[in-house]
Design an enzyme around this catalytic site. Structure first.
Site, PDB file in Angstrom:
ATOM      1  N   HIS A 387      -0.059 -45.767  23.222  1.00 64.37           N
ATOM      2  CA  HIS A 387       0.951 -46.418  24.063  1.00 64.37           C
ATOM      3  C   HIS A 387       1.498 -45.382  25.043  1.00 64.37           C
ATOM      4  O   HIS A 387       2.193 -44.464  24.636  1.00 64.37           O
ATOM      5  CB  HIS A 387       2.072 -46.956  23.172  1.00 64.37           C
ATOM      6  CG  HIS A 387       3.207 -47.544  23.945  1.00 64.37           C
ATOM      7  ND1 HIS A 387       3.150 -48.812  24.466  1.00 64.37           N
ATOM      8  CD2 HIS A 387       4.414 -47.040  24.302  1.00 64.37           C
ATOM      9  CE1 HIS A 387       4.286 -49.062  25.097  1.00 64.37           C
ATOM     10  NE2 HIS A 387       5.056 -48.007  25.019  1.00 64.37           N
ATOM     11  N   ASP A 389       3.874 -44.740  27.998  1.00 62.78           N
ATOM     12  CA  ASP A 389       4.922 -45.266  28.868  1.00 62.78           C
ATOM     13  C   ASP A 389       4.615 -44.856  30.303  1.00 62.78           C
ATOM     14  O   ASP A 389       4.380 -43.671  30.586  1.00 62.78           O
ATOM     15  CB  ASP A 389       6.286 -44.740  28.414  1.00 62.78           C
ATOM     16  CG  ASP A 389       6.747 -45.457  27.153  1.00 62.78           C
ATOM     17  OD1 ASP A 389       6.565 -46.680  27.078  1.00 62.78           O
ATOM     18  OD2 ASP A 389       7.275 -44.794  26.250  1.00 62.78           O
ATOM     19  N   ASP A 502       6.166 -52.766  23.069  1.00 59.48           N
ATOM     20  CA  ASP A 502       7.378 -51.935  23.128  1.00 59.48           C
ATOM     21  C   ASP A 502       8.465 -52.505  24.034  1.00 59.48           C
ATOM     22  O   ASP A 502       9.498 -51.889  24.225  1.00 59.48           O
ATOM     23  CB  ASP A 502       6.971 -50.522  23.614  1.00 59.48           C
ATOM     24  CG  ASP A 502       8.047 -49.496  23.359  1.00 59.48           C
ATOM     25  OD1 ASP A 502       8.791 -49.655  22.372  1.00 59.48           O
ATOM     26  OD2 ASP A 502       8.154 -48.537  24.135  1.00 59.48           O
ATOM     27  N   HIS A 715       8.801 -51.123  31.314  1.00 58.77           N
ATOM     28  CA  HIS A 715       9.867 -51.359  30.330  1.00 58.77           C
ATOM     29  C   HIS A 715      10.800 -50.183  30.042  1.00 58.77           C
ATOM     30  O   HIS A 715      11.688 -50.326  29.187  1.00 58.77           O
ATOM     31  CB  HIS A 715       9.285 -51.937  29.032  1.00 58.77           C
ATOM     32  CG  HIS A 715       8.391 -51.014  28.263  1.00 58.77           C
ATOM     33  ND1 HIS A 715       7.035 -51.193  28.197  1.00 58.77           N
ATOM     34  CD2 HIS A 715       8.643 -49.928  27.518  1.00 58.77           C
ATOM     35  CE1 HIS A 715       6.507 -50.233  27.431  1.00 58.77           C
ATOM     36  NE2 HIS A 715       7.461 -49.471  27.010  1.00 58.77           N
TER      37      HIS A 715
HETATM   38 ZN   LIG Z   1       7.080 -47.891  25.665  1.00 60.76          ZN
END
Ligand SMILES: [Zn+2]
Length: 1266
Positions: A387, A389, A502, A715
């Site tokens: 994951h 970001d 997330d 996000h």
């Molecule tokens: Zn994230």
């Protein structure tokens, strides 16, 4: 952002599938006595069971001690009784003492064997894991070039590409122990490796060579040709990955007999995986951090020791976590390994592994373990993931490199572990990789190959893993349109699973959007972070506000960064909330955020876990090699297409991070402004392409702007939970969108004959892009006012100038002479100070009393109805103490409502506008020494054309009381809200969401109600009782709360982490009180929200000649009839039209559509009711087609061309209930050169008085127009 790793709680573990393993276990009881026997003789080397099961003990080969159970006697299991009991000794003569097990001591003892560091490392396994290590120059030589650091704000310049670095590098010698910096700088290392073949001539050496490089930060290994081979993560912790396996060809004398030197390059970034926090993880960055080159060694690992390490780790984990007899057996085997191990004796390693096989079985060194037979079917399906970001504790520019590092690592790992499957989301991340690594044979080429092999799967279907609370409906459509089309174009696939592990809560509109984007599966785990209620399902049907549903799975291991521990597998069963329907689950493992995804040791551990399942049982069987799509397809099939699964209806409200609706106000305002600007750009540019065939639709620029909008909706960006650098970047993106949007508008206006510059022949006109009539008082800027005929502009006593403007539907209308405008003014507005500090604004419809800066009365004169609560003060600012438990920028906690607060009651009020068109009061409040608020409260004259009731089903519209606010904000951990105590009572309030409305409780009856103490809204929130209501409109805010009869709009927060300066400075925003008669569905609140966010534009247009008529006709050439609850949200050109494809910079393909010009219309039913609507156009339509969000043609629709008025119409039915297939959308082709595509949405409504949702869904039904 990253999830915390919680400690595993051992839970009771009695499920039907386990019982079968108990039966199997009984056969292995003798095995456990063998373990004991091994201890009994452990003065020397312990015995172990061979693969064939034969007992073998090298030190006691003549007569192994007799297992206890050889003196068999009767037992409850029915074994034979040996009568010669006299043979049993009277007391123990065993050479070693036997004593009761001390469980905790035995368990604690297990840790030291594999512990890295600590006082006993040299006595245990870690001391034997490397056969050779050297940093001598005869093997490895280091040189470095430090790229000039040009500072924050020029992120990409400080990160030269490989090619740039090679051009610019001036190499110098480097050494271990040297320090590099500052934070965020980049240093390129040139590493010369020599004499590798000599190292491997050592007889003890495994034929396996590694380079270990640790500069404490992140890095990547490149070939001299510039191909990135693998990422590196330095420092400590479970994310550490400093080993680079040298390809055999580099050292094998057979493959390169003459090669004595190898050069590789390492790009080292002076930031950790989580940036450079100056304190704990979410502290703001330290700009001046230096990193040490700790390791740069050539290493030969002992692979047998490593395999034993993984064997033992899993067995010891099982001893700690399994419980039951299986746990005891694991403890026995682990203890036996300890007894078999001899310091420094390599030959014991294989013997230890042989012991381990008692628990793991054979075959754990390869993928064939997954073909092993065991009881029961696999329950846990492993998928590798990283994951990343898109920006968080590091800027976007660093994310580009994290992606390349992580994915190159996984492409390499996939080659070494054939069972490994990896998935990654976010088209933007693939697009960046393409930009940065697309040279022939480069990383992007390898990525494509790996994707085509099926081992690496794009997932998610959106541009980024976006927030879903705040983006507009059209923004979410674009997330899917950009994402799915990118994946299709680049890799020939469309994603089937919407992947948002997330994101901070999930909008009730997502199921419909997913279905319209070709996806019926949804994955997340974030609700496991809820801090009030535990979410109730693991696998379920998630039903959106229109009745569309998707199959949702929330991984019960409750992480997307699983470490492949035994505990992860146990949790996959114990925390599965509805095993009864189907017990299977996904295990998403791998280090995220640049940690490179799965480590090799995770794959090794999973192999061993599978070995345990098939050998001992108890642990759920893990399956590898399948994709996420396959997991969902299997789940769908096993639950009879979801029919046997429970449903969850409405939003998946996230009970945490409620501060993200408010943090970073400027980014949120940039988002709202950009969304409305692009809406107008596409409207005018689409029509301009019809107006003038020479005009080129600015498709490339529009796409780039939408990509930037979508990127900033990531996000941790739009929610405001990133570091300051990210918001500087976001501000630059939004500024760029603004500039480019204005330029695109200007060029479309030019084609259409409209100008922002005055001339004699182009008088002033108003322009609207909403598809309903509106009449407003519009302020005229001084520059414009001086340029136009005085006879059209009203000047009030204050010197401010206004016009009264009316537009019909979308379109343009000239500013009339004042006498004509005057006729539209039903009642002028007045203001007076009736007592010292008490002011009354009155337009005959509303009478507003402002006392000490607060609205103490908002009185509907005709209805004789007070809106403000008795003794209430509406528009009153309140500052709450805002200290969450940890996540500063993210969270506001429920206790802020009961904690200290300050009301801004000290203020100065003056009249600044006295009517007759607009009356305004300026209220000045001081917050603190450095902070203040200036609020202009305005009421306009009543205008006859402003009443929506004309030819509509809405109740008569009332004027609004608007608040224009300027704030200087220099506070700390304070939360500014404005509150509106009302005289309205209802147990639910309505909040606008994408293409619809969410209803949420106004009370705290249950913990689920209380958890929603702060919620998200879009352009408005509303509290209505029977017959009357109040809406609060806003131009850039998203946080809201309605508690009882008090509504509160959230304005500004002041968290200090991870951005130390979040929201400090000057802000400007607007909100309004809009009272209305009738319930929410009888009021034109949705339209008011659009109008409030999309003010009428003033332009100079050629009103005097025939051009004006054609312009006017064109701008209002598409409208809808017959349903006021349907909104025409978006008008854009279709993606596949040849001219659009060419304008986007692509070559048209045979399947890329038509030479016609098509227009996409996006419509939605806004209130939640059955509706028939007619789409009418004066454009020459040749074809109308239903399309989905990706603009696939679904159905060609009938359309009717009326002879009399030369309009084309298509009638559409919005029935209740979700039809199959999911959600229809529409498309029109128009004659000759115009085609129209229409996307229809329906919105919904939420719950009322606890009754289940009524759903409805768009379904086209073509009614022929007679
Ligand atoms: Zn994230």
């Amino acid at each position: 952002m990253r999830e915390p790793r919680d400690s595993f709680l051992s839970l009771p573990f009695t499920r039907p599938w386990e019982k079968t393993n108990y039966g199997k276990a009984s056969r292995d009881v003798t095995g456990s006595s063998i373990v004991k026997e091994a201890h009994d003789c452990s003065g020397a080397r312990a015995g172990y069971r061979t693969a064939a099961g034969r007992l073998h003990n090298p030190n006691h080969s003549k007569s192994p001690p007799r297992p206890f159970n050889q003196s068999s006697k009767v037992n409850m299991g029915g074994e034979r009784f040996n009568p010669s009991s006299s043979a049993y000794p009277t007391h123990s003569f065993a050479p070693n003492p036997s004593f009761p097990k001390i469980h905790n001591l035995d368990i604690d003892h297990l840790r030291a064997f594999t512990a890295n560091g600590g006082q006993f490392e040299d006595c245990n396994l870690p001391a034997m894991m490397y056969d050779f290590r050297s940093d001598e120059e005869k093997y490895i030589e280091l040189e470095v070039w430090s790229a000039p650091f040009v500072g924050v704000g020029r992120e990409r310049e400080s990160r030269p590409s490989f090619d740039e670095a090679m051009k610019r590098a001036e190499w110098r010698k480097a050494r271990k122990g040297e320090r590099f910096g500052p934070s965020w700088s980049t240093h390129w290392f040139r590493i010369t490796l020599r004499n590798l073949d000599q190292i491997l001539r050592h007889p003890a050496a495994d034929q396996h060579l590694e380079l270990h490089f640790d500069c404490e930060g992140e890095g990547a290994v490149f070939t001299p040709e510039g191909l990135m081979l693998q990422g590196l993560t330095g420092g400590g912790g479970g994310d550490r990955r400093v080993e680079f396996i040298l390809p055999e060809a580099w050292w094998s004398s057979s493959s390169s007999p003459t090669s004595t030197e190898r050069i590789i390059y390492i790009e080292a970034a002076m930031n950790g995986m989580f940036g450079v926090p100056c304190g704990d993880q979410i502290s703001p960055p330290d700009p001046n951090r230096y990193f040490e080159l700790r390791t740069a060694d050539i290493v030969v690992p002992n692979m047998t020791a490593w395999r034993l390490f993984w064997d033992y780790t899993i067995i010891a984990d099982c001893a700690r976590e399994l419980g039951g007899w299986e746990g005891e057996k694991a403890l026995g085997v682990a203890t036996k390994i300890l007894g078999t191990f001899r310091r420094g004796k390599k030959e014991c390693l294989e013997e230890c592994r042989e012991v381990a096989r008692e628990f793991l079985g054979g075959g754990v060194d390869g993928a064939e373990v997954y073909r092993g037979e065991g009881k029961g079917e696999p329950l846990v399906f492993g998928i590798g993931h990283c994951h990343i970001d898109t920006a968080w504790l590091w800027p976007f520019a660093e994310t580009r490199r994290k992606i390349a590092r992580s994915w190159s690592t996984q492409i390499d790992l996939i080659k070494r572990y054939p069972e490994h499957r990896f998935t990654a989301s976010s088209a933007q991340q693939y697009a960046w990789l393409k930009e940065d690594h697309s040279s022939p044979g480069g990383l992007y080429h390898h990525l494509r190959e790996t994707i085509h092999s099926g081992a690496f799967t794009p997932i998610g279907g959106t541009w980024v893993e976006c927030d879903t609370n705040m983006p507009s409906g059209e923004s979410l459509c674009r997330q899917f349109l950009l994402g799915q089309r990118f994946f299709e174009k680049e890799f020939g696939i469309r994603c089937k699973v919407f992947w948002l592990p997330d994101t901070f809560g999930y909008s009730s509109q997502l199921p419909q959007l997913c279905r319209l984007s070709g996806m019926k599966y949804f994955f997340t785990q974030k609700l496991s972070w809820n801090n009030i209620n535990k979410f109730v399902y693991t696998s379920f049907n998630w039903v959106g506000i229109d009745g569309s549903q998707v199959l949702c799975h929330m991984t019960p291991s409750e992480t997307y960064n699983a470490q492949a521990h035994v505990g992860d597998l146990i949790r996959s069963v114990t925390q599965h909330k509805n095993k009864g329907e189907d017990p299977s689950s996904l295990l998403v493992f791998g280090n995220g955020d640049g940690g490179g995804g799965p480590l090799a040791q995770m794959l090794e551990k999973l192999r061993r876990c599978r070995g345990v399942s098939d050998t001992v049982g108890r642990l759920p069987r893990v399956s590898m090699g399948g994709s996420v799509d396959q997991f969902y397809e299997r789940l769908e099939k096993r639950t009879e297409e979801g029919k046997t699964l429970p449903n969850w209806v409405g939003e998946l409200y996230f009970e945490l991070h409620r501060g993200t609706y408010t943090s970073q106000a400027k980014t949120k305002k940039g988002n709202r402004l950009s969304e409305f600007l692009l809406r107008d750009v596409e409207f005018f540019a689409s029509l301009a392409t019809i107006y003038d065939s020479k005009y080129e639709y600015p498709k490339k620029e529009i796409d780039e702007c939408w990509q930037m909008i979508c990127l900033c909706q990531f996000h941790d960006v739009l929610p405001g939970s990133a570091i300051e650098m990210v918001f500087d970047d976001a501000a630059a993106f939004h500024a760029q969108i603004w500039d480019r949007g204005q330029r695109m508008l200007a060029s479309a206006f030019k084609v259409l004959g409209m100008s922002s510059h005055p001339s004699k022949h182009t008088p002033l006109a108003g322009v609207s892009t909403v598809a309903w009539p509106r009449t407003e008082v519009v302020e005229v800027e001084e520059e414009i006012a001086t340029s136009v005929d005085k006879s059209v502009v009203f000047e009030q006593q204050s010197g401010k100038k206004y016009v009264v403007l009316s537009t019909e539907s979308t379109g343009v209308s000239k500013v009339e002479k004042k006498e004509v405008q005057q006729k539209g003014i039903t009642k002028e507005v007045t203001v007076e100070e009736v007592e010292k500090g008490i002011f009354v604004l009155n337009n005959g419809v509303l009478r507003v009393k402002v006392e000490n800066g607060h609205v103490t009365s908002l009185y509907d004169v005709e209805m004789d109805r007070e809106v403000v609560a008795k003794d209430g003060k509406a528009g009153r600012y309140v500052i709450y103490d805002d200290q969450p438990l940890y996540w500063d920028a993210w969270d506001v906690e429920v206790y802020h409502l009961t904690g200290p607060r300050t009301y801004l009651d000290e203020c100065k009020t003056t009249i600044v506008e006295e009517g007759p068109l607009r009356a305004s009061l300026l209220v000045e409040s001081k917050i603190s020494e450095h902070s203040w608020i200036k609020t202009t409260i305005s009421l306009d004259a009543v205008l006859s054309g402003a009443d929506y009731t004309h030819k509509t089903t809405f109740e008569k519209a009332l004027p609004m009381l608007s608040f224009d606010v300027e704030v200087e904000w220099q506070e700390s951990r304070s939360f500014l809200k404005v509150e509106f105590p009302t005289d309205i009572l209802c147990d639910t309030a309505s909040y606008e969401t994408q293409f619809g409305i969410n209803k949420r409780p106004t009370h705290f009856n249950t913990s689920w109600d209380a958890a929603k103490f702060e919620v998200v809204c879009h352009k408005w929130a509303d509290l209505s009782e029977h017959g009357y209501g109040l809406s609060i409109l806003n131009d850039s805010k998203y946080g809201f709360a309605t508690h009882g009869s008090t509504m509160r709009l959230s304005l500004l927060r002041s968290p200090k982490a991870p951005d130390a300066h979040a929201d400090m400075g000057r802000h400007h925003f607007r909100y309004a009180m809009l009272p209305h008669r009738g319930s929410i569905s009888q009021a034109a609140v949705v339209r008011a929200g659009y109008n409030f966010n999309n003010p009428l534009r003033l332009r100079y247009v050629p009103v005097q000649d025939e051009k004006f008529d054609s312009l006017k006709d064109l701008l209002k050439s598409i409208w809808i009839e017959g349903a006021d609850n349907v909104v025409l949200d978006t008008i854009k050109r279709a993606e596949d039209d040849t001219d659009v494809v060419v304008a986007a910079g692509h070559r048209p393909t045979s399947c890329s559509g038509t030479k016609n010009k098509s227009i996409v219309l996006r419509l939605y039913e806004a209130y939640g009711g059955k509706t028939k609507v007619k789409v009418v156009t004066t454009l020459p339509v040749v074809k109308a087609t239903e399309v989905n969000l990706l603009e696939d043609e679904i159905t060609v629709l009938d359309h009717k061309r009326a002879r009399m008025d030369h309009v084309t119409s298509v009638a559409v039915d919005f029935p209740m209930g979700a039809p199959e297939p999911p959600c229809p959308t529409f498309r029109f082709f128009a004659s000759g050169f115009v085609m129209i595509l229409i996307t229809f949405f329906c919105a919904i409504f939420g719950f009322r008085n606890g009754h289940p949702l009524r759903c409805l869904k768009a379904k086209p039904d073509i009614t022929k127009r007679e």
